[in-house]
Design a protein around this motif. Structure first.
Motif, PDB file in Angstrom:
ATOM      1  N   UNK A 183       0.823  -1.221   0.000  1.00  0.00           N
ATOM      2  CA  UNK A 183       0.000   0.000   0.000  1.00  0.00           C
ATOM      3  C   UNK A 183       0.852   1.264   0.000  1.00  0.00           C
ATOM      4  N   UNK A 184       0.405   2.237  -0.796  1.00  0.00           N
ATOM      5  CA  UNK A 184       0.891   3.610  -0.675  1.00  0.00           C
ATOM      6  C   UNK A 184      -0.252   4.456  -0.136  1.00  0.00           C
ATOM      7  N   UNK A 185      -0.060   4.995   1.061  1.00  0.00           N
ATOM      8  CA  UNK A 185      -1.007   5.981   1.569  1.00  0.00           C
ATOM      9  C   UNK A 185      -0.219   7.273   1.775  1.00  0.00           C
ATOM     10  N   UNK A 186      -0.638   8.333   1.114  1.00  0.00           N
ATOM     11  CA  UNK A 186       0.166   9.552   1.096  1.00  0.00           C
ATOM     12  C   UNK A 186      -0.185  10.547   2.174  1.00  0.00           C
ATOM     13  N   UNK A 187       0.071  10.176   3.400  1.00  0.00           N
ATOM     14  CA  UNK A 187      -0.307  11.033   4.539  1.00  0.00           C
ATOM     15  C   UNK A 187       0.231  12.454   4.470  1.00  0.00           C
ATOM     16  N   UNK A 188       1.502  12.586   4.117  1.00  0.00           N
ATOM     17  CA  UNK A 188       2.060  13.949   4.016  1.00  0.00           C
ATOM     18  C   UNK A 188       2.443  14.275   2.577  1.00  0.00           C
ATOM     19  N   UNK A 189       1.908  13.477   1.643  1.00  0.00           N
ATOM     20  CA  UNK A 189       2.171  13.746   0.228  1.00  0.00           C
ATOM     21  C   UNK A 189       1.115  14.738  -0.259  1.00  0.00           C
ATOM     22  N   UNK A 190       1.401  16.000  -0.040  1.00  0.00           N
ATOM     23  CA  UNK A 190       0.455  17.053  -0.389  1.00  0.00           C
ATOM     24  C   UNK A 190       1.067  18.377   0.021  1.00  0.00           C
ATOM     25  N   UNK A 229      -4.154   4.272  -1.417  1.00  0.00           N
ATOM     26  CA  UNK A 229      -5.281   4.461  -0.494  1.00  0.00           C
ATOM     27  C   UNK A 229      -5.652   5.944  -0.490  1.00  0.00           C
ATOM     28  N   UNK A 230      -6.699   6.334  -1.211  1.00  0.00           N
ATOM     29  CA  UNK A 230      -7.024   7.760  -1.285  1.00  0.00           C
ATOM     30  C   UNK A 230      -7.464   8.342   0.055  1.00  0.00           C
ATOM     31  N   UNK A 231      -7.086   9.600   0.270  1.00  0.00           N
ATOM     32  CA  UNK A 231      -7.550  10.353   1.452  1.00  0.00           C
ATOM     33  C   UNK A 231      -7.363  11.827   1.119  1.00  0.00           C
ATOM     34  N   UNK A 232      -8.368  12.655   1.345  1.00  0.00           N
ATOM     35  CA  UNK A 232      -8.284  14.042   0.866  1.00  0.00           C
ATOM     36  C   UNK A 232      -7.431  14.962   1.728  1.00  0.00           C
ATOM     37  N   UNK A 237      -3.118  19.447   4.744  1.00  0.00           N
ATOM     38  CA  UNK A 237      -4.333  20.196   4.375  1.00  0.00           C
ATOM     39  C   UNK A 237      -4.911  19.682   3.067  1.00  0.00           C
ATOM     40  N   UNK A 238      -4.026  19.564   2.066  1.00  0.00           N
ATOM     41  CA  UNK A 238      -4.475  19.004   0.788  1.00  0.00           C
ATOM     42  C   UNK A 238      -3.569  17.839   0.432  1.00  0.00           C
ATOM     43  N   UNK A 239      -4.136  16.640   0.340  1.00  0.00           N
ATOM     44  CA  UNK A 239      -3.344  15.478  -0.072  1.00  0.00           C
ATOM     45  C   UNK A 239      -3.619  15.168  -1.541  1.00  0.00           C
ATOM     46  N   UNK A 240      -2.533  14.784  -2.247  1.00  0.00           N
ATOM     47  CA  UNK A 240      -2.664  14.563  -3.687  1.00  0.00           C
ATOM     48  C   UNK A 240      -3.577  13.381  -4.021  1.00  0.00           C
ATOM     49  N   UNK A 241      -3.619  12.383  -3.141  1.00  0.00           N
ATOM     50  CA  UNK A 241      -4.476  11.207  -3.397  1.00  0.00           C
ATOM     51  C   UNK A 241      -5.889  11.477  -2.900  1.00  0.00           C
ATOM     52  N   UNK A 242      -6.452  12.600  -3.311  1.00  0.00           N
ATOM     53  CA  UNK A 242      -7.694  13.121  -2.715  1.00  0.00           C
ATOM     54  C   UNK A 242      -8.822  12.087  -2.644  1.00  0.00           C
TER      55      UNK A 242
END
Ligand code: XUL
Ligand code: CO
Length: 438
Positions: A183-190, A229-232, A237-242
């Protein structure tokens, strides 16, 4: 071998009339539903971070549950955690587990030493796994301060390199333990503000990292699925995997769409102002459905509360989508859920999982019955039946253009009389009727 949960035996299925709180009322792992045992239809997984690590700490207060598991040094504690995790899985008949690298072994002063710790603990897990399986592994690239501006999307190339090294090792452990997912979840990718952000470079770099991960994993024999794993938002504040639609656009832009599927999390869907079912439908319609992080949010709170799922309607509509997607292949239902801070005893772990597993067992049966009942699917088919023949079929088959459609409309006259009711309330009542005659 030390027993961590004294007094709690193996949780049995006792049926819906049972008043035993520590028994399944609906989840019967061996019961054949839809041609397969329930355990194979649902593929429940334990989340290492919440279950073994989450002690109730929140932004306003310290932990409320003792999740230390052991007394000696950190590696002894990490091993005790493994023992406790497998005891929970055995007692709850959970066949799968999921972890971040840092959940199973704490970070040391150097990457080299951290990786040694991971080798030791993953060997220990491998020894103890028995018939348990790794649903997916991942790297925690959001907790350490070095990732304050992101990992794969960090402005610093050094941070990117460190994250890449960490992900390489997490993939190796996943492969070693036979994991069928990563899994890639981009918690601070934003970003927090565009004033300091080169969004294009950040997203290009994230795609570069994902391509490297896929190439490396395949080169060492990983034959499972990669998931995003998308998360907005939250923590960023804004994550790329919205959301799923945004992620699909990203994957297609960078030619990664053949390599990645979605890991849909219920509470992330609601944070994106979607329903859980909406996210699953978008994934299914695009051939990108992979796995599920099962939980729920609180409608009165705007953050990721990761509560154990108890909403039967959501579970039903979720499983309806899963069945229509052809069921799970490499994915499953990972409880990315934690007992409430006030549910602080170790016994609450069991009550929480029983609640979540029973909810999804009921939801699965309800979804099967909705499909078998046929009224909902028949209504939808009839609603779109004008596309099966005549002008509808011509449009679909590419036989119509604006000029032929203008001619058709001019001859036909107004079409308001052809409209039919959407019958929303009738359909909602059918769902209730199916659910409450289960
Ligand atoms: C955070 C979240 C993560 C991912 C894995 O909201 O859901 O735990 O599931 O990194
Ligand atoms: Co999750």
């Amino acid at each position: 071998m030390k027993e961590f949960f004294n007094g709690i035996g193996k949780i049995q299925y006792e049926g819906k009339e049972s008043k035993n709180d520590l028994a399944f009322k609906y989840y019967n792992p061996d019961e054949i539903v839809n041609g397969k045992p329930m355990c194979e239809n649902l593929r429940f997984a334990l989340s290492w971070w919440h279950t073994m690590g989450g002690d109730g700490t929140d932004m306003f207060g310290a932990g409320t549950t003792d999740k230390k598991w052991g007394e000696a040094d950190c590696m002894e504690i990490a091993k005790a955690k493994v023992d406790a995790a497998f005891e929970i899985m055995d007692k709850l008949s959970i066949d799968y587990f999921c972890f971040h690298d840092r959940d199973i072994a704490p970070e040391a002063d150097t990457l080299e030493e951290t990786n040694k710790r991971l080798d030791i603990i993953s060997d220990y897990i491998k020894e103890k796994m028995g018939n348990k399986k790794l649903l997916w592994g991942t790297a925690n690239c959001f907790n350490n301060p070095r990732y304050m501006h992101g990992a794969g999307t960090a402005p610093s190339a050094d941070v990117f390199a460190f994250a890449a090294a960490q992900i390489k090792k997490a993939i190796e452990i996943t492969v070693k333990l036979g994991g069928k997912g990563y899994v890639f979840w981009g918690g601070r990718e934003g970003y927090e503000t565009l004033l300091n952000t080169d969004m294009k470079l950040e997203q290009d770099n994230m795609a570069r990292l994902m391509r490297m991960a896929v190439d490396y994993a395949r080169s060492i024999g990983f034959d499972g699925d990669f998931y995003i794993e998308p998360k907005p938002k939250e923590p960023t504040k804004h994550q790329y995997d919205f959301d799923t639609a945004t992620v699909l656009g990203f994957l297609r832009k960078y030619g990664l769409d053949k390599d990645f599927k979605m890991n849909i999390e219920a509470n992330h869907a609601t944070l994106a102002q979607h329903t859980f079912q909406h996210e699953l439908r978008v994934a299914r319609d695009n051939g990108a459905f992979g796995s599920i992080d099962a939980n729920q949010g609180d409608p009165l709170l705007g953050w990721d509360t990761d509560q154990f799922p108890t909403n039967i309607y959501d579970a039903t509509f979720c499983m309806y989508e899963v069945i229509k997607a052809g069921g799970f292949t490499n994915g499953g239902l990972n409880f990315d859920s934690k007992a409430r801070r006030g549910s602080f005893t170790l016994e609450d772990i069991f009550h929480s999982y029983i609640a979540g597993m029973d909810t999804f067992a009921l939801g699965y049966k309800a979804a099967c019955k909705i499909i078998e009942d046929g009224r909902i699917d028949a209504f939808v088919a009839e609603r779109y039946s004008s596309w099966n023949s005549g002008i509808g079929a011509d449009i679909i088959n590419g036989k119509a253009d604006l000029a032929t459609l203008e001619k058709y409309a001019l001859e036909k006259g107004d079409v308001v009389d052809s409209l039919q009711s959407g019958r929303q309330e009738k359909l909602e009542a059918i769902v209730n009727n199916v659910l409450f005659t289960l």
